[in-house]
Design a protein around this motif. Structure first.
Motif, PDB file in Angstrom:
ATOM      1  N   PHE A 218       0.856  -1.177   0.000  1.00 33.69           N
ATOM      2  CA  PHE A 218       0.000   0.000   0.000  1.00 33.69           C
ATOM      3  C   PHE A 218       0.897   1.233   0.000  1.00 33.69           C
ATOM      4  O   PHE A 218       1.292   1.729   1.045  1.00 33.69           O
ATOM      5  N   LYS A 219       1.208   1.720  -1.180  1.00 35.93           N
ATOM      6  CA  LYS A 219       2.061   2.905  -1.288  1.00 35.93           C
ATOM      7  C   LYS A 219       1.721   3.641  -2.568  1.00 35.93           C
ATOM      8  O   LYS A 219       1.609   3.049  -3.632  1.00 35.93           O
ATOM      9  N   ILE A 220       1.562   4.953  -2.444  1.00 38.11           N
ATOM     10  CA  ILE A 220       1.233   5.797  -3.591  1.00 38.11           C
ATOM     11  C   ILE A 220       2.203   6.969  -3.634  1.00 38.11           C
ATOM     12  O   ILE A 220       2.622   7.490  -2.595  1.00 38.11           O
ATOM     13  N   TYR A 221       2.587   7.359  -4.853  1.00 35.03           N
ATOM     14  CA  TYR A 221       3.529   8.449  -5.066  1.00 35.03           C
ATOM     15  C   TYR A 221       2.836   9.535  -5.889  1.00 35.03           C
ATOM     16  O   TYR A 221       2.061   9.237  -6.796  1.00 35.03           O
ATOM     17  N   ILE A 222       3.141  10.792  -5.568  1.00 30.94           N
ATOM     18  CA  ILE A 222       2.611  11.925  -6.324  1.00 30.94           C
ATOM     19  C   ILE A 222       3.790  12.660  -6.933  1.00 30.94           C
ATOM     20  O   ILE A 222       4.729  13.066  -6.230  1.00 30.94           O
ATOM     21  N   PRO A 235       0.015   4.002   4.709  1.00 29.40           N
ATOM     22  CA  PRO A 235      -0.538   4.010   6.065  1.00 29.40           C
ATOM     23  C   PRO A 235       0.261   3.117   7.006  1.00 29.40           C
ATOM     24  O   PRO A 235       0.992   2.229   6.561  1.00 29.40           O
ATOM     25  N   GLU A 236       0.094   3.390   8.270  1.00 30.02           N
ATOM     26  CA  GLU A 236       0.728   2.566   9.296  1.00 30.02           C
ATOM     27  C   GLU A 236      -0.340   1.942  10.192  1.00 30.02           C
ATOM     28  O   GLU A 236      -1.173   2.659  10.748  1.00 30.02           O
ATOM     29  N   PRO A 237      -0.340   0.617  10.348  1.00 26.67           N
ATOM     30  CA  PRO A 237       0.547  -0.326   9.654  1.00 26.67           C
ATOM     31  C   PRO A 237       0.024  -0.664   8.263  1.00 26.67           C
ATOM     32  O   PRO A 237      -1.161  -0.526   7.986  1.00 26.67           O
ATOM     33  N   ASP A 238       0.912  -1.126   7.403  1.00 24.09           N
ATOM     34  CA  ASP A 238       0.540  -1.546   6.054  1.00 24.09           C
ATOM     35  C   ASP A 238       0.281  -3.043   6.068  1.00 24.09           C
ATOM     36  O   ASP A 238       1.179  -3.832   6.355  1.00 24.09           O
ATOM     37  N   ARG A 239      -0.967  -3.425   5.765  1.00 25.69           N
ATOM     38  CA  ARG A 239      -1.329  -4.844   5.794  1.00 25.69           C
ATOM     39  C   ARG A 239      -0.849  -5.596   4.557  1.00 25.69           C
ATOM     40  O   ARG A 239      -1.000  -6.815   4.487  1.00 25.69           O
ATOM     41  N   GLY A 240      -0.274  -4.893   3.604  1.00 26.78           N
ATOM     42  CA  GLY A 240       0.281  -5.557   2.452  1.00 26.78           C
ATOM     43  C   GLY A 240      -0.715  -6.036   1.426  1.00 26.78           C
ATOM     44  O   GLY A 240      -0.412  -6.938   0.644  1.00 26.78           O
ATOM     45  N   LEU A 241      -1.928  -5.454   1.426  1.00 32.06           N
ATOM     46  CA  LEU A 241      -2.946  -5.874   0.466  1.00 32.06           C
ATOM     47  C   LEU A 241      -3.073  -4.899  -0.700  1.00 32.06           C
ATOM     48  O   LEU A 241      -3.895  -5.101  -1.572  1.00 32.06           O
ATOM     49  N   GLY A 242      -2.288  -3.844  -0.702  1.00 31.18           N
ATOM     50  CA  GLY A 242      -2.274  -2.942  -1.837  1.00 31.18           C
ATOM     51  C   GLY A 242      -3.402  -1.931  -1.843  1.00 31.18           C
ATOM     52  O   GLY A 242      -4.214  -1.844  -0.915  1.00 31.18           O
ATOM     53  N   ILE A 243      -3.459  -1.152  -2.921  1.00 36.78           N
ATOM     54  CA  ILE A 243      -4.430  -0.081  -3.094  1.00 36.78           C
ATOM     55  C   ILE A 243      -5.541  -0.565  -4.012  1.00 36.78           C
ATOM     56  O   ILE A 243      -5.288  -1.198  -5.030  1.00 36.78           O
ATOM     57  N   THR A 321     -20.054  -7.772   6.533  1.00 31.88           N
ATOM     58  CA  THR A 321     -19.514  -9.110   6.277  1.00 31.88           C
ATOM     59  C   THR A 321     -18.025  -9.113   6.595  1.00 31.88           C
ATOM     60  O   THR A 321     -17.255  -8.314   6.036  1.00 31.88           O
ATOM     61  N   ARG A 322     -17.637  -9.985   7.480  1.00 30.28           N
ATOM     62  CA  ARG A 322     -16.230 -10.084   7.841  1.00 30.28           C
ATOM     63  C   ARG A 322     -15.499 -10.945   6.818  1.00 30.28           C
ATOM     64  O   ARG A 322     -15.841 -12.095   6.613  1.00 30.28           O
ATOM     65  N   PRO A 323     -14.469 -10.415   6.169  1.00 32.88           N
ATOM     66  CA  PRO A 323     -13.795 -11.153   5.099  1.00 32.88           C
ATOM     67  C   PRO A 323     -12.805 -12.182   5.635  1.00 32.88           C
ATOM     68  O   PRO A 323     -12.383 -12.124   6.791  1.00 32.88           O
ATOM     69  N   GLU A 324     -12.449 -13.115   4.779  1.00 31.48           N
ATOM     70  CA  GLU A 324     -11.400 -14.073   5.082  1.00 31.48           C
ATOM     71  C   GLU A 324     -10.083 -13.509   4.560  1.00 31.48           C
ATOM     72  O   GLU A 324      -9.773 -13.607   3.373  1.00 31.48           O
ATOM     73  N   LEU A 325      -9.327 -12.897   5.456  1.00 31.51           N
ATOM     74  CA  LEU A 325      -8.107 -12.209   5.050  1.00 31.51           C
ATOM     75  C   LEU A 325      -7.022 -13.163   4.586  1.00 31.51           C
ATOM     76  O   LEU A 325      -6.030 -12.735   3.979  1.00 31.51           O
ATOM     77  N   ALA A 326      -7.175 -14.466   4.864  1.00 31.85           N
ATOM     78  CA  ALA A 326      -6.169 -15.433   4.426  1.00 31.85           C
ATOM     79  C   ALA A 326      -6.253 -15.692   2.930  1.00 31.85           C
ATOM     80  O   ALA A 326      -5.304 -16.183   2.323  1.00 31.85           O
ATOM     81  N   LYS A 327      -7.395 -15.342   2.302  1.00 36.03           N
ATOM     82  CA  LYS A 327      -7.573 -15.546   0.878  1.00 36.03           C
ATOM     83  C   LYS A 327      -7.117 -14.315   0.093  1.00 36.03           C
ATOM     84  O   LYS A 327      -7.121 -13.205   0.614  1.00 36.03           O
ATOM     85  N   ALA A 328      -6.731 -14.562  -1.152  1.00 35.36           N
ATOM     86  CA  ALA A 328      -6.331 -13.452  -2.020  1.00 35.36           C
ATOM     87  C   ALA A 328      -7.546 -12.608  -2.373  1.00 35.36           C
ATOM     88  O   ALA A 328      -8.628 -13.138  -2.619  1.00 35.36           O
ATOM     89  N   TYR A 329      -7.362 -11.290  -2.386  1.00 35.45           N
ATOM     90  CA  TYR A 329      -8.415 -10.331  -2.701  1.00 35.45           C
ATOM     91  C   TYR A 329      -9.682 -10.602  -1.888  1.00 35.45           C
ATOM     92  O   TYR A 329     -10.719 -10.989  -2.428  1.00 35.45           O
ATOM     93  N   PRO A 330      -9.597 -10.428  -0.579  1.00 32.61           N
ATOM     94  CA  PRO A 330     -10.785 -10.650   0.264  1.00 32.61           C
ATOM     95  C   PRO A 330     -11.891  -9.663  -0.074  1.00 32.61           C
ATOM     96  O   PRO A 330     -11.645  -8.583  -0.620  1.00 32.61           O
ATOM     97  N   LYS A 331     -13.115 -10.016   0.270  1.00 37.49           N
ATOM     98  CA  LYS A 331     -14.274  -9.185  -0.043  1.00 37.49           C
ATOM     99  C   LYS A 331     -14.432  -8.105   1.018  1.00 37.49           C
ATOM    100  O   LYS A 331     -15.268  -8.190   1.917  1.00 37.49           O
ATOM    101  N   CYS A 332     -13.612  -7.087   0.899  1.00 39.16           N
ATOM    102  CA  CYS A 332     -13.675  -5.944   1.805  1.00 39.16           C
ATOM    103  C   CYS A 332     -13.054  -4.748   1.098  1.00 39.16           C
ATOM    104  O   CYS A 332     -12.455  -4.876   0.032  1.00 39.16           O
ATOM    105  N   GLY A 333     -13.215  -3.578   1.711  1.00 34.94           N
ATOM    106  CA  GLY A 333     -12.676  -2.360   1.133  1.00 34.94           C
ATOM    107  C   GLY A 333     -13.627  -1.705   0.155  1.00 34.94           C
ATOM    108  O   GLY A 333     -14.574  -2.331  -0.336  1.00 34.94           O
TER     109      GLY A 333
END
Length: 482
Positions: A218-222, A235-243, A321-333
């Motif tokens: 999760f990192k963006i540059y301007i 953001p802190e902390p970065d959960r590593g799931l990207g933008i 709905t609470r997502p399953e964060l262990a799976k790729a691209y969880p249903k959240c956000g």
């Protein structure tokens, strides 16, 4: 609203002309243009068959269908492309005999679209080999090598003068800036700080460009279009799931960034730091307008007429709905972040609450040093539906009008521009003029999956899987002739 008949379409390729006087439809390998006032057919074209297509037709194989179609900016030309065949054809509305054809050959075709000037066609080849701009005026082609993504990662300046493209050279991310007025001459070319570019977004004023990393960070540059790095946000902390979503405010003063943690970060354009964080909460506090779709209203009204949402008094609790964060691209956000035309309202849809639309009041100025005096973005309204929202769009002209659909025989309108009538018969805006309504589509077995506004903001296109219909405001009458 007055609804039209149901018409066939393919791939959701239905579009009003920029002037709003015609409507284009792709049906299999044909392009149909109708008048928007009477829906009479004005022009029809069919993609020409190649030798391979004729052989396939002889073998009773289904003919390839149109995958991309659209209007030029002045409504003079129509583009139709078939990615499977690697062919793009151009037709002229006022000249039935005009035809231009682009054969992409062995490099293939992933995407084709008009350039902002409406006189060139941009074609993305397969495997990210190159981008080609084909000119209708000169008949020449300009090639740009090695785009990072064959279908995204590019932007146009607001006046269409510059084309900005994310590229990869020698295993490094770079950004190229090209002058469209000089046959796409390279103006700037500089390395990017990203390690694996996901996409780019140009600010509305065209002076800043946001680039962000792939799904692992999760990192963006301007940056400026000269290559100067202005700011970085993570953001802190970065959960590593990207933008997941990036949206500019219409003024270009703020940049909204969201990932997979149900938070929306509002960055201001001075330090590029967060001035506000909008977070999804299950509890809706007092002071928020809550609208809920009435149950079984389609059966009660038999799909005809309007019905107002039920008004609920806060506080109210939403089911998240609470997502399953262990799976790729969880249903959240957030799955959608969009501003109205004036930038005063923000629409947010979260995958954790798929049937809910959140509307935030967005002030014109945010000052992190004086939060006590300066209003911050605040939740204004919540629209609750019985089915997941599939599409929601702000009106293209009016700042306080929204339409949505949920895959059923209905559409949903929200507006804060309702006007009351005083005792002396004069119109006056009410203090609480917000209204939400359900609109039944008078057709059987029509499931609206996508909705689009007409350019003048007075009509709608409702699309199902293979058909579409239009709805227009009755009091505005027919569209004028072009």
């Amino acid at each position: 609203m007055d609804f039209t008949e149901i018409y066939k379409q393919t791939g959701g390729l239905v579009a009003f002309s920029p002037g709003g006087h015609f409507i284009l439809t792709a049906v299999q390998d044909r392009v149909v243009v109708r008048r928007a006032d009477s829906f009479q057919i004005t022009r029809t074209w069919q993609l020409a068959e190649s030798g391979a297509d004729a052989s396939a037709k002889a073998a009773s194989s289904p003919a390839p269908t149109i995958t991309h179609a659209g209007w030029s900016c002045d409504s003079e030309y129509v583009l139709a492309a078939c990615a499977k065949r690697g062919v793009v054809e151009v037709f002229k509305l006022r000249d039935e005999n005009f035809n231009a054809r682009v054969d992409c050959g062995a490099e293939g075709l992933v995407k084709a679209e008009w350039t902002p000037d409406g006189r060139s066609i941009l074609c993305f080849s397969e495997w990210g080999l190159r981008v080609t701009a084909w000119s209708l005026l000169t008949g020449t082609a300009t090639h740009i090598q090695y785009p990072i993504h064959p279908d995204r990662g590019y932007a146009w300046s607001i006046n269409g003068r510059y084309f900005v493209l994310g590229e990869r050279h020698k295993s490094k991310d770079t950004l190229g800036v090209y002058d469209t007025h000089q046959s796409y001459r390279l103006v700037r070319h500089f390395p990017l700080p990203s390690a694996s570019l996901a996409s780019i977004s140009l600010s509305p004023l065209g002076n800043h460009v946001a680039v962000w990393e792939g799904p692992l960070e999760f990192k963006i540059y301007i940056l400026t279009l000269a290559g100067d790095l202005l700011g970085t946000f993570s953001p802190e902390p970065d959960r590593g799931l990207g933008i997941r979503c990036v949206t500019w405010h219409p003024s270009g003063s703020y940049l909204l960034v969201a990932g997979w943690d149900d938070k929306i970060y509002v960055l201001e354009s001075v330090t590029w730091g967060p001035v506000a964080i909008l977070e999804l909460n299950s509890r809706i506090p007092a002071g928020v307008n809550i609208w809920r779709e009435p149950s079984n209203w389609i059966e009660a009204t038999q799909g005809h007429g309007f019905l107002t949402y039920e008004r609920i008094r806060p506080p109210w609790s939403l089911t998240i709905t609470r997502p399953e964060l262990a799976k790729a691209y969880p249903k959240c956000g957030p799955v959608q972040l969009s501003f109205n035309v004036s930038g005063t309202l923000l629409l947010a849809r979260f995958e954790s609450t798929p049937s809910v639309i959140h509307l935030f009041d967005f002030p014109s100025a945010l000052d992190p040093a004086s939060q006590a005096r300066t209003p911050m973005p605040a939740l204004r309204s919540v629209l609750i539906h019985t089915q997941p929202v599939l599409s929601a769009q702000w009106n293209t002209v009016r700042k306080g009008a929204l339409v949505a659909c949920c895959g059923g025989e209905s559409a949903y309108l929200w507006s804060d521009e309702w006007v009351g009538v005083s005792e002396d018969g004069e119109q006056e805006e009410e203090a609480d003029s917000e209204m939400a309504e359900c609109i039944g589509v008078p057709a059987k077995s029509f499931n609206a999956r996508e909705v689009k506004w007409a350019p003048d903001g007075k009509g709608l296109v409702l699309l199902s899987k293979e058909t579409f219909c239009c709805a227009f405001e009755v009091e505005d009458g027919a569209a004028p002739e072009e």
